[in-house]
Motif scaffolding. Structure first.
Motif, PDB file in Angstrom:
ATOM      1  N   ASN A   1      21.497  45.707  40.594  1.00 42.91           N
ATOM      2  CA  ASN A   1      21.425  44.559  39.713  1.00 42.91           C
ATOM      3  C   ASN A   1      21.562  44.963  38.248  1.00 42.91           C
ATOM      4  N   THR A   2      20.886  46.017  37.860  1.00 44.06           N
ATOM      5  CA  THR A   2      20.939  46.451  36.467  1.00 44.06           C
ATOM      6  C   THR A   2      22.355  46.860  36.086  1.00 44.06           C
ATOM      7  N   THR A   3      23.025  47.560  36.982  1.00 45.75           N
ATOM      8  CA  THR A   3      24.397  47.990  36.708  1.00 45.75           C
ATOM      9  C   THR A   3      25.316  46.787  36.550  1.00 45.75           C
ATOM     10  N   THR A   4      25.151  45.782  37.405  1.00 49.10           N
ATOM     11  CA  THR A   4      25.977  44.577  37.337  1.00 49.10           C
ATOM     12  C   THR A   4      25.740  43.848  36.032  1.00 49.10           C
ATOM     13  N   ASN A   5      24.478  43.696  35.625  1.00 54.95           N
ATOM     14  CA  ASN A   5      24.171  43.005  34.375  1.00 54.95           C
ATOM     15  C   ASN A   5      24.741  43.761  33.174  1.00 54.95           C
ATOM     16  N   THR A   6      24.638  45.084  33.196  1.00 60.90           N
ATOM     17  CA  THR A   6      25.160  45.895  32.104  1.00 60.90           C
ATOM     18  C   THR A   6      26.674  45.770  32.031  1.00 60.90           C
ATOM     19  N   THR A   7      27.327  45.806  33.175  1.00 65.13           N
ATOM     20  CA  THR A   7      28.779  45.688  33.217  1.00 65.13           C
ATOM     21  C   THR A   7      29.219  44.326  32.700  1.00 65.13           C
ATOM     22  N   THR A   8      28.527  43.269  33.104  1.00 62.27           N
ATOM     23  CA  THR A   8      28.857  41.923  32.643  1.00 62.27           C
ATOM     24  C   THR A   8      28.679  41.819  31.137  1.00 62.27           C
ATOM     25  N   THR A   9      27.591  42.368  30.621  1.00 58.19           N
ATOM     26  CA  THR A   9      27.349  42.334  29.180  1.00 58.19           C
ATOM     27  C   THR A   9      28.431  43.102  28.435  1.00 58.19           C
ATOM     28  N   ASN A  10      28.807  44.269  28.941  1.00 57.73           N
ATOM     29  CA  ASN A  10      29.863  45.055  28.306  1.00 57.73           C
ATOM     30  C   ASN A  10      31.193  44.314  28.321  1.00 57.73           C
ATOM     31  N   ASN A  11      31.500  43.650  29.440  1.00 57.15           N
ATOM     32  CA  ASN A  11      32.748  42.885  29.533  1.00 57.15           C
ATOM     33  C   ASN A  11      32.755  41.725  28.544  1.00 57.15           C
ATOM     34  N   ASN A  12      31.605  41.033  28.407  1.00 57.64           N
ATOM     35  CA  ASN A  12      31.528  39.919  27.453  1.00 57.64           C
ATOM     36  C   ASN A  12      31.704  40.421  26.025  1.00 57.64           C
ATOM     37  N   ASN A  13      31.059  41.556  25.694  1.00 55.32           N
ATOM     38  CA  ASN A  13      31.216  42.121  24.354  1.00 55.32           C
ATOM     39  C   ASN A  13      32.655  42.553  24.125  1.00 55.32           C
ATOM     40  N   SER A  14      33.246  43.164  25.143  1.00 58.45           N
ATOM     41  CA  SER A  14      34.633  43.613  25.052  1.00 58.45           C
ATOM     42  C   SER A  14      35.566  42.421  24.873  1.00 58.45           C
ATOM     43  N   ASN A  15      35.348  41.370  25.653  1.00 61.65           N
ATOM     44  CA  ASN A  15      36.193  40.176  25.543  1.00 61.65           C
ATOM     45  C   ASN A  15      36.042  39.518  24.180  1.00 61.65           C
ATOM     46  N   ALA A  16      34.821  39.486  23.640  1.00 58.07           N
ATOM     47  CA  ALA A  16      34.609  38.893  22.318  1.00 58.07           C
ATOM     48  C   ALA A  16      35.339  39.712  21.264  1.00 58.07           C
ATOM     49  N   PHE A  17      35.239  41.041  21.353  1.00 58.23           N
ATOM     50  CA  PHE A  17      35.936  41.908  20.402  1.00 58.23           C
ATOM     51  C   PHE A  17      37.445  41.745  20.534  1.00 58.23           C
ATOM     52  N   ASP A  18      37.931  41.756  21.770  1.00 55.40           N
ATOM     53  CA  ASP A  18      39.370  41.597  22.008  1.00 55.40           C
ATOM     54  C   ASP A  18      39.872  40.279  21.443  1.00 55.40           C
ATOM     55  N   SER A  19      39.116  39.220  21.647  1.00 52.39           N
ATOM     56  CA  SER A  19      39.514  37.902  21.157  1.00 52.39           C
ATOM     57  C   SER A  19      39.560  37.885  19.632  1.00 52.39           C
ATOM     58  N   LYS A  20      38.517  38.404  18.993  1.00 50.06           N
ATOM     59  CA  LYS A  20      38.493  38.426  17.525  1.00 50.06           C
ATOM     60  C   LYS A  20      39.623  39.287  16.976  1.00 50.06           C
ATOM     61  N   PHE A  21      39.866  40.426  17.602  1.00 52.79           N
ATOM     62  CA  PHE A  21      40.940  41.313  17.162  1.00 52.79           C
ATOM     63  C   PHE A  21      42.294  40.632  17.317  1.00 52.79           C
ATOM     64  N   PHE A  22      42.511  39.999  18.464  1.00 57.42           N
ATOM     65  CA  PHE A  22      43.771  39.314  18.733  1.00 57.42           C
ATOM     66  C   PHE A  22      44.046  38.241  17.686  1.00 57.42           C
ATOM     67  N   TRP A  23      43.079  37.352  17.457  1.00 53.87           N
ATOM     68  CA  TRP A  23      43.287  36.253  16.516  1.00 53.87           C
ATOM     69  C   TRP A  23      43.413  36.776  15.091  1.00 53.87           C
ATOM     70  N   SER A  24      42.683  37.836  14.740  1.00 55.94           N
ATOM     71  CA  SER A  24      42.802  38.412  13.388  1.00 55.94           C
ATOM     72  C   SER A  24      44.209  38.951  13.144  1.00 55.94           C
ATOM     73  N   VAL A  25      44.720  39.713  14.095  1.00 56.77           N
ATOM     74  CA  VAL A  25      46.068  40.274  13.949  1.00 56.77           C
ATOM     75  C   VAL A  25      47.110  39.161  13.974  1.00 56.77           C
ATOM     76  N   LEU A  26      46.897  38.181  14.819  1.00 59.84           N
ATOM     77  CA  LEU A  26      47.838  37.068  14.911  1.00 59.84           C
ATOM     78  C   LEU A  26      47.952  36.328  13.578  1.00 59.84           C
ATOM     79  N   TYR A  27      46.807  36.094  12.913  1.00 56.71           N
ATOM     80  CA  TYR A  27      46.823  35.400  11.623  1.00 56.71           C
ATOM     81  C   TYR A  27      47.250  36.318  10.483  1.00 56.71           C
ATOM     82  N   ALA A  28      47.030  37.616  10.603  1.00 58.15           N
ATOM     83  CA  ALA A  28      47.376  38.552   9.527  1.00 58.15           C
ATOM     84  C   ALA A  28      48.890  38.750   9.409  1.00 58.15           C
ATOM     85  N   ALA A  29      49.600  38.702  10.511  1.00 61.25           N
ATOM     86  CA  ALA A  29      51.042  38.964  10.496  1.00 61.25           C
ATOM     87  C   ALA A  29      51.804  38.020   9.559  1.00 61.25           C
ATOM     88  N   PRO A  30      51.639  36.697   9.661  1.00 61.85           N
ATOM     89  CA  PRO A  30      52.360  35.823   8.728  1.00 61.85           C
ATOM     90  C   PRO A  30      51.943  36.038   7.273  1.00 61.85           C
TER      91      PRO A  30
END
Length: 95
Positions: free
Chosen positions: A1-30
């Motif tokens: 259970n602990t491993t699953t919760n940690t993995t889920t938390t890491n994935n959510n943090n990773s997805n949040a970072f990926d999303s912010k990075f994606f939108w930042s680069v997308l808006y920076a290009a123009p």
């Protein structure tokens, strides 16, 4: 259970970072293309106008397209969730 919760938390943090990075680069290009275009105007680099105009139009349309898809996906998700909630209420009333 602990491993699953940690993995889920890491994935959510990773997805949040990926999303912010994606939108930042997308808006920076123009913005960068616009700065380059203004510099070309100031230094009268006429030969760069066509290339910079194409780059600005394409990156701007990319931002617009992703923004529209994002809004559409959010609306679709909200409709789906409200239908699911309605079905849950109807199912609970049937019991």
């Amino acid at each position: 259970n602990t491993t699953t919760n940690t993995t889920t938390t890491n994935n959510n943090n990773s997805n949040a970072f990926d999303s912010k990075f994606f939108w930042s680069v997308l808006y920076a290009a123009p913005l960068l293309w616009t700065l380059s275009f203004v510099a070309a105007i100031l230094f009268l680099k006429v030969e760069a106008f066509v290339t910079l105009t194409c780059a600005l139009v394409l990156s701007g349309s990319n931002v617009y397209g992703y923004y529209e898809c994002s809004v559409e996906q959010r609306e679709k998700w909200n409709r789906w969730m409200s239908r699911g909630a309605e079905m849950g209420v109807v199912g609970a009333m049937m019991r």
